[in-house]
Design a protein around this motif. Structure first.
Motif, PDB file in Angstrom:
ATOM      1  N   ARG A 125       1.396  -1.203  -0.118  1.00  0.00           N
ATOM      2  CA  ARG A 125      -0.241   0.103   0.058  1.00  0.00           C
ATOM      3  C   ARG A 125       0.723   1.110   0.059  1.00  0.00           C
ATOM      4  N   HIS A 126       2.363   1.126   0.237  1.00  0.00           N
ATOM      5  CA  HIS A 126       2.572   2.551  -0.057  1.00  0.00           C
ATOM      6  C   HIS A 126       3.962   2.360  -0.805  1.00  0.00           C
ATOM      7  N   VAL A 127       4.918   3.351  -1.134  1.00  0.00           N
ATOM      8  CA  VAL A 127       5.630   3.541  -1.713  1.00  0.00           C
ATOM      9  C   VAL A 127       6.575   4.959  -1.349  1.00  0.00           C
ATOM     10  N   ILE A 128       7.754   3.963  -0.867  1.00  0.00           N
ATOM     11  CA  ILE A 128       8.733   5.100  -0.737  1.00  0.00           C
ATOM     12  C   ILE A 128       9.649   5.450  -1.298  1.00  0.00           C
ATOM     13  N   TYR A 129      10.537   6.378  -2.094  1.00  0.00           N
ATOM     14  CA  TYR A 129      11.529   5.856  -2.751  1.00  0.00           C
ATOM     15  C   TYR A 129      12.326   6.698  -1.982  1.00  0.00           C
ATOM     16  N   ASN A 130      13.425   5.386  -2.838  1.00  0.00           N
ATOM     17  CA  ASN A 130      15.196   5.368  -1.961  1.00  0.00           C
ATOM     18  C   ASN A 130      15.486   6.559  -1.507  1.00  0.00           C
ATOM     19  N   GLY A 131      15.760   7.092  -1.165  1.00  0.00           N
ATOM     20  CA  GLY A 131      17.584   8.626  -0.578  1.00  0.00           C
ATOM     21  C   GLY A 131      18.397   8.204  -1.201  1.00  0.00           C
ATOM     22  N   ILE A 132      19.238   9.207  -1.199  1.00  0.00           N
ATOM     23  CA  ILE A 132      20.744   9.644  -0.699  1.00  0.00           C
ATOM     24  C   ILE A 132      21.034  11.178   0.259  1.00  0.00           C
ATOM     25  N   ASP A 133      22.525  11.487   0.777  1.00  0.00           N
ATOM     26  CA  ASP A 133      22.607  12.394   0.920  1.00  0.00           C
ATOM     27  C   ASP A 133      23.449  12.792   0.054  1.00  0.00           C
ATOM     28  N   VAL A 134      22.195  13.760  -0.784  1.00  0.00           N
ATOM     29  CA  VAL A 134      22.045  14.440  -1.909  1.00  0.00           C
ATOM     30  C   VAL A 134      23.999  15.506  -1.804  1.00  0.00           C
ATOM     31  N   ARG A 135      23.914  15.979  -0.402  1.00  0.00           N
ATOM     32  CA  ARG A 135      24.791  17.063  -0.190  1.00  0.00           C
ATOM     33  C   ARG A 135      26.175  16.298  -0.343  1.00  0.00           C
ATOM     34  N   ALA A 136      26.057  14.843   0.702  1.00  0.00           N
ATOM     35  CA  ALA A 136      27.326  14.836   0.593  1.00  0.00           C
ATOM     36  C   ALA A 136      28.481  14.544  -0.972  1.00  0.00           C
ATOM     37  N   PHE A 137      27.074  14.099  -2.170  1.00  0.00           N
ATOM     38  CA  PHE A 137      27.915  13.597  -2.608  1.00  0.00           C
ATOM     39  C   PHE A 137      28.078  14.886  -3.848  1.00  0.00           C
ATOM     40  N   ALA A 138      27.119  16.084  -4.022  1.00  0.00           N
ATOM     41  CA  ALA A 138      27.873  17.137  -4.585  1.00  0.00           C
ATOM     42  C   ALA A 138      28.679  17.478  -4.578  1.00  0.00           C
ATOM     43  N   GLU A 139      28.561  17.922  -2.264  1.00  0.00           N
ATOM     44  CA  GLU A 139      30.465  18.333  -1.815  1.00  0.00           C
ATOM     45  C   GLU A 139      31.815  17.573  -2.847  1.00  0.00           C
ATOM     46  N   ALA A 140      31.631  16.294  -2.515  1.00  0.00           N
ATOM     47  CA  ALA A 140      32.560  15.146  -3.377  1.00  0.00           C
ATOM     48  C   ALA A 140      32.912  15.434  -4.568  1.00  0.00           C
ATOM     49  N   ALA A 141      32.209  15.801  -5.298  1.00  0.00           N
ATOM     50  CA  ALA A 141      32.190  16.162  -6.618  1.00  0.00           C
ATOM     51  C   ALA A 141      32.596  18.034  -7.100  1.00  0.00           C
ATOM     52  N   GLU A 142      32.709  18.690  -5.877  1.00  0.00           N
ATOM     53  CA  GLU A 142      33.167  20.108  -6.029  1.00  0.00           C
ATOM     54  C   GLU A 142      34.883  20.132  -6.374  1.00  0.00           C
ATOM     55  N   GLY A 143      35.301  20.668  -7.559  1.00  0.00           N
ATOM     56  CA  GLY A 143      36.561  20.938  -7.614  1.00  0.00           C
ATOM     57  C   GLY A 143      36.909  20.066  -8.982  1.00  0.00           C
ATOM     58  N   GLU A 144      36.232  18.795  -8.666  1.00  0.00           N
ATOM     59  CA  GLU A 144      36.818  17.832  -9.506  1.00  0.00           C
ATOM     60  C   GLU A 144      36.533  17.859 -10.602  1.00  0.00           C
ATOM     61  N   VAL A 145      37.860  17.779 -11.301  1.00  0.00           N
ATOM     62  CA  VAL A 145      37.574  17.546 -13.874  1.00  0.00           C
ATOM     63  C   VAL A 145      37.680  16.806 -13.679  1.00  0.00           C
ATOM     64  N   PRO A 146      36.795  16.381 -14.369  1.00  0.00           N
ATOM     65  CA  PRO A 146      36.237  15.226 -14.734  1.00  0.00           C
ATOM     66  C   PRO A 146      37.603  14.336 -16.149  1.00  0.00           C
ATOM     67  N   SER A 147      37.772  13.274 -16.181  1.00  0.00           N
ATOM     68  CA  SER A 147      38.619  12.619 -17.202  1.00  0.00           C
ATOM     69  C   SER A 147      37.383  12.373 -18.316  1.00  0.00           C
ATOM     70  N   ASP A 148      37.847  12.380 -19.782  1.00  0.00           N
ATOM     71  CA  ASP A 148      37.005  11.065 -20.980  1.00  0.00           C
ATOM     72  C   ASP A 148      36.894  10.747 -20.382  1.00  0.00           C
ATOM     73  N   SER A 149      36.048   9.958 -19.461  1.00  0.00           N
ATOM     74  CA  SER A 149      36.088   9.158 -18.733  1.00  0.00           C
ATOM     75  C   SER A 149      34.654   8.527 -18.866  1.00  0.00           C
TER      76      SER A 149
END
Length: 346
Positions: free
Chosen positions: A156-180
């Motif tokens: 009877r219930h739907v609850i979407y999975n969630g993540i710590d959005v801020r933690a992932f955004a902060e981990a990506a700050e300043g990262e320059v991704p390679s062509d991969s």
């Protein structure tokens, strides 16, 4: 409130990743204990333990041993809510909880499993699911698939999975991704690493692929990469605790699957601000559609075309990355925790 979560193990997977984010939040509102059948030592365990959650391990040699019912029951007494995840914990907890006063809750994490379609098993499945006070599905597609299999409304219930959005955004700050390209997933039947590996035959030859995860089909995937002459372009990274670093270091994230309940890894990649390409399978499609790009499941050439297009069209790349970042914010773990808290207190 005394709350007990039960899961077979904390090896890398979507349900395990959910618990690593959910339980630290729940510990602030309740006295939370986690019971696992088998031992694991990874970042999930460390994060849960660091939040003050007590972890009980049965050190089971075989998670499918029915005698676990008796061992489980000893630990299930005295809780207000018992929240169960995955098979075979679904079965053993249902039998072990007979006569206990606790509210018994199960979360259905996938649209498919090996038990469905075996008609002789249907009466058992109906009985087991019927033992639970509430069955929660992680997406509407999961609920439809479950109710369709059981032939009645069970979830009877739907609850979407969630993540710590801020933690992932902060981990990506300043990262320059390679062509991969990166895919973070267990090498398991629900995942379709083969299509992504085959796509690398047609992707620009200077682009590398990193596959993060382990599992029973890892060796088969490595053999395919070798047979196609792609070993020098594909890195098998094994299981990793720093998945955000792997995601942030790549230009494009891919989730290639045969089936999914939700697509938590896709949300994590989107939270890192990277464009995501995903198979158009139920559960995963609804998470990514309108933000990232979809390809027909199993279509390696179309996947390769989309990868090359994203890497070569800077405008499309930037627009897709922005849409993905915005979409990820809709799946923050705080909303997931609030949804479960309401059910616990019904």
């Amino acid at each position: 409130m005394r709350l007990l979560h039960i899961i077979p193990s904390l090896e890398i997977g979507g349900a395990q990743r959910l618990l690593s984010d959910l339980l630290p939040l729940q510990q602030k509102q309740a006295d939370v204990t986690l019971l696992v059948f088998m031992h694991a030592d990874n970042a999930f365990v460390q994060k849960i333990a660091a939040a003050g959650v007590k972890i009980i391990c049965l050190d089971a040699g075989n998670v499918y041993d029915p005698l676990l019912v008796f061992r489980l029951r000893k630990y299930m007494k005295g809780y207000d809510v018992i929240h169960v995840h995955l098979f075979p914990a679904l079965y053993w907890a249902a039998f072990a909880a007979r006569g206990l006063d606790a509210k018994l809750i199960f979360t259905e994490h996938s649209t498919s499993n090996s038990r469905r379609g075996k008609r002789w098993l249907l009466p058992v499945e109906r009985f087991v699911y019927g033992r639970y006070s509430h069955v929660v599905s992680i997406s509407p597609q999961v609920r439809e698939a479950l109710d369709g299999w059981l032939g009645r409304e069970v979830s009877r219930h739907v609850i979407y999975n969630g993540i710590d959005v801020r933690a992932f955004a902060e981990a990506a700050e300043g990262e320059v991704p390679s062509d991969s390209i990166v895919m973070v997933s267990r090498f398991a039947p629900s995942k379709d690493h083969e299509t992504l590996i085959r796509a690398m035959q047609h992707v620009r030859h200077d682009v590398k692929l990193r596959l993060v995860g382990d599992g029973p089909l890892l060796e088969k995937a490595a053999e395919l990469a070798g047979a196609l002459g792609l070993s020098h372009r594909i890195e098998f990274c094994g299981a990793a605790s720093d998945v955000a670093v792997h995601m942030a270091g790549a230009k494009v994230g891919v989730q290639s699957s045969h089936w999914e309940g939700f697509g938590l890894t896709a949300v994590e990649m989107m939270a890192c601000g990277r464009p995501v390409l995903a198979s158009d399978v139920p559960g995963l499609k609804q998470v990514v559609e309108g933000a990232g790009l979809l390809f027909p499941a199993g279509d390696s050439r179309e996947l390769a075309r989309l990868i090359d297009t994203l890497l070569e069209d800077s405008g499309l790349y930037a627009q897709t990355a922005l849409r993905c970042s915005a979409r990820a914010k809709e799946y923050d773990i705080a909303a997931t925790a609030a949804g479960y808290w309401r059910i616990y207190n019904e």
